[in-house]
Design a protein around this motif. Structure first.
Motif, PDB file in Angstrom:
ATOM      1  N   SER A 544       0.829  -1.205   0.000  1.00  0.00           N
ATOM      2  CA  SER A 544       0.000   0.000   0.000  1.00  0.00           C
ATOM      3  C   SER A 544       0.862   1.253   0.000  1.00  0.00           C
ATOM      4  O   SER A 544       0.605   2.209  -0.742  1.00  0.00           O
ATOM      5  CB  SER A 544      -0.920  -0.013   1.225  1.00  0.00           C
ATOM      6  OG  SER A 544      -1.667   1.184   1.308  1.00  0.00           O
ATOM      7  N   HIS A 545       1.917   1.255   0.808  1.00  0.00           N
ATOM      8  CA  HIS A 545       2.830   2.399   0.836  1.00  0.00           C
ATOM      9  C   HIS A 545       3.554   2.548  -0.508  1.00  0.00           C
ATOM     10  O   HIS A 545       3.843   3.666  -0.944  1.00  0.00           O
ATOM     11  CB  HIS A 545       3.843   2.244   1.960  1.00  0.00           C
ATOM     12  CG  HIS A 545       3.268   2.460   3.326  1.00  0.00           C
ATOM     13  ND1 HIS A 545       2.761   3.674   3.744  1.00  0.00           N
ATOM     14  CD2 HIS A 545       3.106   1.614   4.380  1.00  0.00           C
ATOM     15  CE1 HIS A 545       2.320   3.576   4.984  1.00  0.00           C
ATOM     16  NE2 HIS A 545       2.515   2.333   5.393  1.00  0.00           N
ATOM     17  N   ALA A 546       3.867   1.408  -1.147  1.00  0.00           N
ATOM     18  CA  ALA A 546       4.538   1.459  -2.448  1.00  0.00           C
ATOM     19  C   ALA A 546       3.640   2.128  -3.486  1.00  0.00           C
ATOM     20  O   ALA A 546       4.100   2.947  -4.299  1.00  0.00           O
ATOM     21  CB  ALA A 546       4.929   0.056  -2.898  1.00  0.00           C
ATOM     22  N   LEU A 547       2.351   1.780  -3.471  1.00  0.00           N
ATOM     23  CA  LEU A 547       1.412   2.423  -4.391  1.00  0.00           C
ATOM     24  C   LEU A 547       1.332   3.931  -4.130  1.00  0.00           C
ATOM     25  O   LEU A 547       1.308   4.740  -5.054  1.00  0.00           O
ATOM     26  CB  LEU A 547       0.026   1.790  -4.247  1.00  0.00           C
ATOM     27  CG  LEU A 547      -0.125   0.351  -4.760  1.00  0.00           C
ATOM     28  CD1 LEU A 547      -1.490  -0.206  -4.382  1.00  0.00           C
ATOM     29  CD2 LEU A 547       0.067   0.298  -6.271  1.00  0.00           C
ATOM     30  N   THR A 548       1.290   4.282  -2.853  1.00  0.00           N
ATOM     31  CA  THR A 548       1.230   5.704  -2.498  1.00  0.00           C
ATOM     32  C   THR A 548       2.475   6.443  -2.984  1.00  0.00           C
ATOM     33  O   THR A 548       2.397   7.560  -3.496  1.00  0.00           O
ATOM     34  CB  THR A 548       1.084   5.862  -0.979  1.00  0.00           C
ATOM     35  OG1 THR A 548      -0.095   5.166  -0.544  1.00  0.00           O
ATOM     36  CG2 THR A 548       0.965   7.320  -0.591  1.00  0.00           C
ATOM     37  N   MET A 550       4.146   5.799  -5.511  1.00  0.00           N
ATOM     38  CA  MET A 550       4.089   5.930  -6.961  1.00  0.00           C
ATOM     39  C   MET A 550       2.971   6.858  -7.432  1.00  0.00           C
ATOM     40  O   MET A 550       2.662   6.932  -8.606  1.00  0.00           O
ATOM     41  CB  MET A 550       3.924   4.555  -7.610  1.00  0.00           C
ATOM     42  CG  MET A 550       5.120   3.638  -7.409  1.00  0.00           C
ATOM     43  SD  MET A 550       6.667   4.364  -8.000  1.00  0.00           S
ATOM     44  CE  MET A 550       6.313   4.509  -9.754  1.00  0.00           C
ATOM     45  N   GLY A 551       2.307   7.572  -6.502  1.00  0.00           N
ATOM     46  CA  GLY A 551       1.334   8.573  -6.870  1.00  0.00           C
ATOM     47  C   GLY A 551      -0.111   8.198  -6.682  1.00  0.00           C
ATOM     48  O   GLY A 551      -1.001   8.965  -7.044  1.00  0.00           O
ATOM     49  N   VAL A 552      -0.379   7.013  -6.122  1.00  0.00           N
ATOM     50  CA  VAL A 552      -1.757   6.597  -5.858  1.00  0.00           C
ATOM     51  C   VAL A 552      -2.217   7.223  -4.543  1.00  0.00           C
ATOM     52  O   VAL A 552      -1.464   7.237  -3.560  1.00  0.00           O
ATOM     53  CB  VAL A 552      -1.859   5.055  -5.789  1.00  0.00           C
ATOM     54  CG1 VAL A 552      -3.292   4.623  -5.478  1.00  0.00           C
ATOM     55  CG2 VAL A 552      -1.381   4.439  -7.098  1.00  0.00           C
ATOM     56  N   HIS A 553      -3.441   7.726  -4.527  1.00  0.00           N
ATOM     57  CA  HIS A 553      -3.966   8.338  -3.314  1.00  0.00           C
ATOM     58  C   HIS A 553      -3.998   7.305  -2.182  1.00  0.00           C
ATOM     59  O   HIS A 553      -4.325   6.132  -2.406  1.00  0.00           O
ATOM     60  CB  HIS A 553      -5.384   8.875  -3.571  1.00  0.00           C
ATOM     61  CG  HIS A 553      -5.869   9.784  -2.482  1.00  0.00           C
ATOM     62  ND1 HIS A 553      -6.318   9.314  -1.276  1.00  0.00           N
ATOM     63  CD2 HIS A 553      -5.956  11.150  -2.431  1.00  0.00           C
ATOM     64  CE1 HIS A 553      -6.665  10.336  -0.517  1.00  0.00           C
ATOM     65  NE2 HIS A 553      -6.462  11.465  -1.200  1.00  0.00           N
ATOM     66  N   VAL A 619     -11.192  12.962   4.007  1.00  0.00           N
ATOM     67  CA  VAL A 619      -9.827  12.461   4.175  1.00  0.00           C
ATOM     68  C   VAL A 619      -8.878  13.626   4.396  1.00  0.00           C
ATOM     69  O   VAL A 619      -9.179  14.762   4.003  1.00  0.00           O
ATOM     70  CB  VAL A 619      -9.366  11.661   2.936  1.00  0.00           C
ATOM     71  CG1 VAL A 619     -10.170  10.397   2.785  1.00  0.00           C
ATOM     72  CG2 VAL A 619      -9.445  12.505   1.686  1.00  0.00           C
ATOM     73  N   PRO A 620      -7.735  13.375   4.998  1.00  0.00           N
ATOM     74  CA  PRO A 620      -6.750  14.444   5.176  1.00  0.00           C
ATOM     75  C   PRO A 620      -6.238  14.932   3.822  1.00  0.00           C
ATOM     76  O   PRO A 620      -6.266  14.227   2.827  1.00  0.00           O
ATOM     77  CB  PRO A 620      -5.630  13.767   5.982  1.00  0.00           C
ATOM     78  CG  PRO A 620      -6.262  12.550   6.573  1.00  0.00           C
ATOM     79  CD  PRO A 620      -7.328  12.123   5.624  1.00  0.00           C
ATOM     80  N   VAL A 621      -5.785  16.175   3.809  1.00  0.00           N
ATOM     81  CA  VAL A 621      -5.199  16.728   2.596  1.00  0.00           C
ATOM     82  C   VAL A 621      -3.919  15.962   2.281  1.00  0.00           C
ATOM     83  O   VAL A 621      -3.095  15.703   3.162  1.00  0.00           O
ATOM     84  CB  VAL A 621      -4.896  18.234   2.782  1.00  0.00           C
ATOM     85  CG1 VAL A 621      -4.211  18.793   1.537  1.00  0.00           C
ATOM     86  CG2 VAL A 621      -6.184  18.998   3.070  1.00  0.00           C
ATOM     87  N   TRP A 622      -3.774  15.578   1.018  1.00  0.00           N
ATOM     88  CA  TRP A 622      -2.614  14.764   0.626  1.00  0.00           C
ATOM     89  C   TRP A 622      -2.043  15.290  -0.668  1.00  0.00           C
ATOM     90  O   TRP A 622      -2.786  15.604  -1.617  1.00  0.00           O
ATOM     91  CB  TRP A 622      -3.036  13.302   0.460  1.00  0.00           C
ATOM     92  CG  TRP A 622      -1.957  12.396  -0.053  1.00  0.00           C
ATOM     93  CD1 TRP A 622      -0.900  11.892   0.633  1.00  0.00           C
ATOM     94  CD2 TRP A 622      -1.842  11.871  -1.386  1.00  0.00           C
ATOM     95  NE1 TRP A 622      -0.132  11.096  -0.157  1.00  0.00           N
ATOM     96  CE2 TRP A 622      -0.681  11.066  -1.418  1.00  0.00           C
ATOM     97  CE3 TRP A 622      -2.600  12.021  -2.547  1.00  0.00           C
ATOM     98  CZ2 TRP A 622      -0.266  10.396  -2.562  1.00  0.00           C
ATOM     99  CZ3 TRP A 622      -2.180  11.355  -3.692  1.00  0.00           C
ATOM    100  CH2 TRP A 622      -1.031  10.558  -3.696  1.00  0.00           C
ATOM    101  N   THR A 623      -0.734  15.455  -0.733  1.00  0.00           N
ATOM    102  CA  THR A 623      -0.060  15.929  -1.931  1.00  0.00           C
ATOM    103  C   THR A 623       0.763  14.798  -2.523  1.00  0.00           C
ATOM    104  O   THR A 623       1.582  14.197  -1.809  1.00  0.00           O
ATOM    105  CB  THR A 623       0.874  17.109  -1.606  1.00  0.00           C
ATOM    106  OG1 THR A 623       0.101  18.146  -0.986  1.00  0.00           O
ATOM    107  CG2 THR A 623       1.528  17.633  -2.887  1.00  0.00           C
ATOM    108  N   PRO A 624       0.561  14.437  -3.799  1.00  0.00           N
ATOM    109  CA  PRO A 624       1.339  13.343  -4.400  1.00  0.00           C
ATOM    110  C   PRO A 624       2.825  13.648  -4.371  1.00  0.00           C
ATOM    111  O   PRO A 624       3.229  14.816  -4.450  1.00  0.00           O
ATOM    112  CB  PRO A 624       0.814  13.276  -5.845  1.00  0.00           C
ATOM    113  CG  PRO A 624      -0.495  13.994  -5.813  1.00  0.00           C
ATOM    114  CD  PRO A 624      -0.382  15.037  -4.745  1.00  0.00           C
ATOM    115  N   PRO A 625       3.674  12.615  -4.240  1.00  0.00           N
ATOM    116  CA  PRO A 625       5.130  12.854  -4.261  1.00  0.00           C
ATOM    117  C   PRO A 625       5.581  13.332  -5.627  1.00  0.00           C
ATOM    118  O   PRO A 625       5.008  12.955  -6.649  1.00  0.00           O
ATOM    119  CB  PRO A 625       5.712  11.472  -3.927  1.00  0.00           C
ATOM    120  CG  PRO A 625       4.647  10.500  -4.324  1.00  0.00           C
ATOM    121  CD  PRO A 625       3.344  11.196  -4.075  1.00  0.00           C
ATOM    122  N   LYS A 626       6.594  14.176  -5.631  1.00  0.00           N
ATOM    123  CA  LYS A 626       7.116  14.694  -6.880  1.00  0.00           C
ATOM    124  C   LYS A 626       7.923  13.622  -7.598  1.00  0.00           C
ATOM    125  O   LYS A 626       8.640  12.845  -6.974  1.00  0.00           O
ATOM    126  CB  LYS A 626       8.001  15.914  -6.619  1.00  0.00           C
ATOM    127  CG  LYS A 626       7.247  17.099  -6.036  1.00  0.00           C
ATOM    128  CD  LYS A 626       8.182  18.281  -5.826  1.00  0.00           C
ATOM    129  CE  LYS A 626       7.417  19.482  -5.245  1.00  0.00           C
ATOM    130  NZ  LYS A 626       8.313  20.637  -5.013  1.00  0.00           N
TER     131      LYS A 626
END
Length: 628
Positions: A544-548, A550-553, A619-626
């Motif tokens: 799950s963390h790996a998907l996150t 890679m830009g998955v919410h 949900v909390p505010v979340w910014t995708p990784p650059k």
């Protein structure tokens, strides 16, 4: 230039062929390197005089090994195991060295050489023993832990041995053409200094390594990391080790001593793991090259002429060390099969013996002819090590496996609870803490004393004993229990225990820990009501963390994880029935393969369906990784 390429190719080809073959036979990589050297040297004659020169270069692998050993040492962990480390390890080195020295002196060797010989044979093979213990799953046993403690002390003891050997130099051997590395370099900061100034310079050099390693290394590595170039970090790591080795050589100290101290200083650094990853390949290659040169340098003429002496001394080393180790095992309460594992596992000479032999010849402590015989003795004892472990497997274990008379007596269980937890290792402890936090009464059983003591320190009621024994289960109240949690670290015992409980106490709900899918099916077939793989949910969490990353919410990644679990459960019964066919003798089951592919297809379809975007207020505010 062509000749250098050809020689390098020969050394590497020998390693590539011999080492995997030796590992497959269970002989270990060190013996593979030695055999490779013997084949390309004395047997086929493919390498010659350049072997000695290459060996000097390859000895730097020993410096790197001690640097990495230093990085593995945590002062707090050392203090916790001080009795086994200092008491058991210290006595082993001291008594074995004294015995070796006495025998060598009795054979007519001068005391300086005799002492060095005793120190050489006090060491055992860290590479062979630790690798074999890991392969056989014996590292966590009492015998395995005590063996590791002694090996760790031996590795640390190499440092003062390397510092002591030059002080034992014999005037009669000096000027024989094999000068030390200091003379070869022609550089020394202390060569013409008076004694007091020499001591100050040495103390200053050691202090510079410690202080510089602690205060200067971190800013240096941060500066290098900012460049974003991995090869520069590798160059910095090599520069650090080489620079420390050079500094120690300039003050006439062992380069390994400085590398070891630097490793200890950097043990708690945030760059520790990156340093290990960068140094490890060079260390392994150079050490392998060193052992190949040792094998290539074996003089078969000496072996043919002195085979009786070599064989006698080799057996004497193994028997003598075994007697010392067996006595120490009894003194420190290492009983039954663990005592024999400790004894047989350490009864050989080690790879550092070759290092000390070479170092002793360079420093005019051991004559060249005696060194050649002793090299053969060290190699013979290492070649015989696999036979010692075979003897343990087939002669020692069958004697103690079914016997309970030599094992510590189980605790008297004076408490019952609705939940019984069998096994309190890293898996069972989490279960116990969760139950206790919710005020659920539990009774804990484990056959490892250290685990029981750890759990008692956090105020969890626990008892020493083998939970797979039916009598202990009955004493712990299995007949009245509602739940049994099986978390022991043994596949076969887990299955046997579940079968017994479900046969005689079918009303007890059994939760079992599985190692993998196949073991989970075995436990389910044995009657377990609920089975959890020890790595299943942690792998899902990491996925799950790996998907996150890679830009998955995060919420969508979590939904994908739940879908994965639901998909597995939907096909669990079908896969279990197909697995039964394999267990019943159908070695190839097309149905199982088809079902597994069906599961993968269903999983892909489930992942491809449309997802509802989460509302901002949910949900909390979340910014995708650059993107990098």
């Amino acid at each position: 230039m062509t000749s250098y390429f050809i020689q390098a190719f020969i050394y590497l080809l020998a390693a590539v062929i011999a080492v995997p073959f030796a590992k497959r036979l269970g002989l270990g990589s060190v013996l593979g390197y030695l055999v490779a050297g013997v084949v390309i040297g004395p047997v086929l004659g493919l390498v010659g005089q350049e072997t000695t020169t290459i060996q000097h270069f390859a000895e730097f692998g020993v410096v790197m090994m001690l640097f990495l050993i230093g990085m593995e040492i945590d002062p707090k962990a050392l203090w916790a195991m001080k009795v086994r480390l200092l008491g058991l390890g210290g006595l082993q080195v001291l008594l074995t060295a004294m015995a070796g020295m006495a025998i060598a002196w009795w054979l007519g060797v001068v005391w300086q050489t005799a002492l060095t010989i005793g120190l050489i044979f006090a060491l055992s093979s860290t590479a062979i023993v630790l690798q074999t213990l890991d392969e056989k799953g014996l590292s966590k046993t009492e015998g395995g832990r005590n063996t590791f403690s002694v090996l760790l002390f031996q590795d640390i003891a190499v440092i003062p041995m390397l510092a002591l050997i030059p002080l034992l130099a014999l005037p009669s051997l000096m000027g024989g053409g094999d000068s030390s590395s200091h003379a070869e370099s022609g550089l020394s900061l202390v060569e013409h200094l008076p004694g007091w100034a020499h001591a100050l310079v040495v103390v200053g050099a050691v202090g510079a390594v410690i202080v510089g390693g602690y205060y200067l290394s971190r800013p240096l590595f941060r500066y290098v990391v900012q460049s974003g170039l991995r090869e520069v970090f590798t160059a910095t790591a090599l520069m650090l080790v080489i620079g420390i080795a050079a500094l120690m050589s300039l003050v006439n100290l062992s380069p390994a001593l400085g590398a070891f101290l630097a490793g200890v200083v950097l043990a708690n650094s945030e760059f520790r793991h990156e340093l290990e990853a960068n140094i490890e390949p060079f260390k392994g290659l150079l050490l392998g090259l060193f052992f190949i040169t040792v094998g290539a340098g074996i003089n078969f003429d000496v072996l043919a002429a002195e085979w009786g002496t070599v064989l006698s001394l080799g057996l004497a080393v193994i028997v003598g060390k075994a007697l010392v180790l067996l006595a120490l095992a009894q003194l420190f309460g290492i009983r039954s099969s663990n005592g024999w594992l400790f004894t047989l596992g350490l009864a050989q000479a080690g790879e550092f013996g070759f290092v000390l032999l070479t170092y002793s010849v360079q420093n005019s402590v051991i004559p060249q002819d005696i060194s050649q015989i002793l090299s053969l003795v060290v190699a013979l004892s290492m070649f015989l090590t696999p036979l010692l472990f075979i003897a343990y497997d087939y002669m020692v274990l069958p004697r103690y496996r079914r016997s309970q008379s030599d094992e510590p007596e189980a605790d008297t269980i004076d408490e019952e609870a609705p939940v019984i937890v069998a096994g309190v290792g890293r898996f069972g402890q989490i279960v116990c803490r969760l139950l206790r936090a919710n005020n659920v009464p539990i009774v804990v059983l484990d056959h490892e004393l250290e685990q029981i003591e750890n759990v008692r320190q956090i105020n969890i009621k626990s008892f020493f004993g083998d939970a797979s024994r039916p009598d202990l289960l009955e004493k712990s109240g299995i007949a009245k229990a509602r739940l049994l949690v099986v978390a022991i670290d043994d596949r076969e015992r887990t299955v046997t225990m579940v079968e017994h409980v479900k046969k005689f106490f079918p009303s007890v709900w059994v939760l079992a820990r599985a190692f993998d899918r196949g073991h989970g099916y075995q436990l389910r077939a044995a009657g377990a009501d609920d089975v959890v793989s020890e790595t299943y949910y942690s792998a899902l969490e990491l996925g799950s963390h790996a998907l996150t990353a890679m830009g998955v919410h995060p919420l969508r990644a979590r939904q994908m994880t739940w879908t994965f679990v639901d998909n597995e459960r939907a096909h669990e019964d079908e896969l279990f029935e197909a697995w039964k066919e394999i267990e019943e003798g159908i070695h190839f089951s097309p149905r199982y393969g088809e079902l597994f592919m069906k599961l993968e297809g269903a999983l892909n379809n489930a992942m491809d369906r449309e997802w509802e975007e989460p509302k901002p207020e949910d949900v909390p505010v979340w910014t995708p990784p650059k993107a990098q």
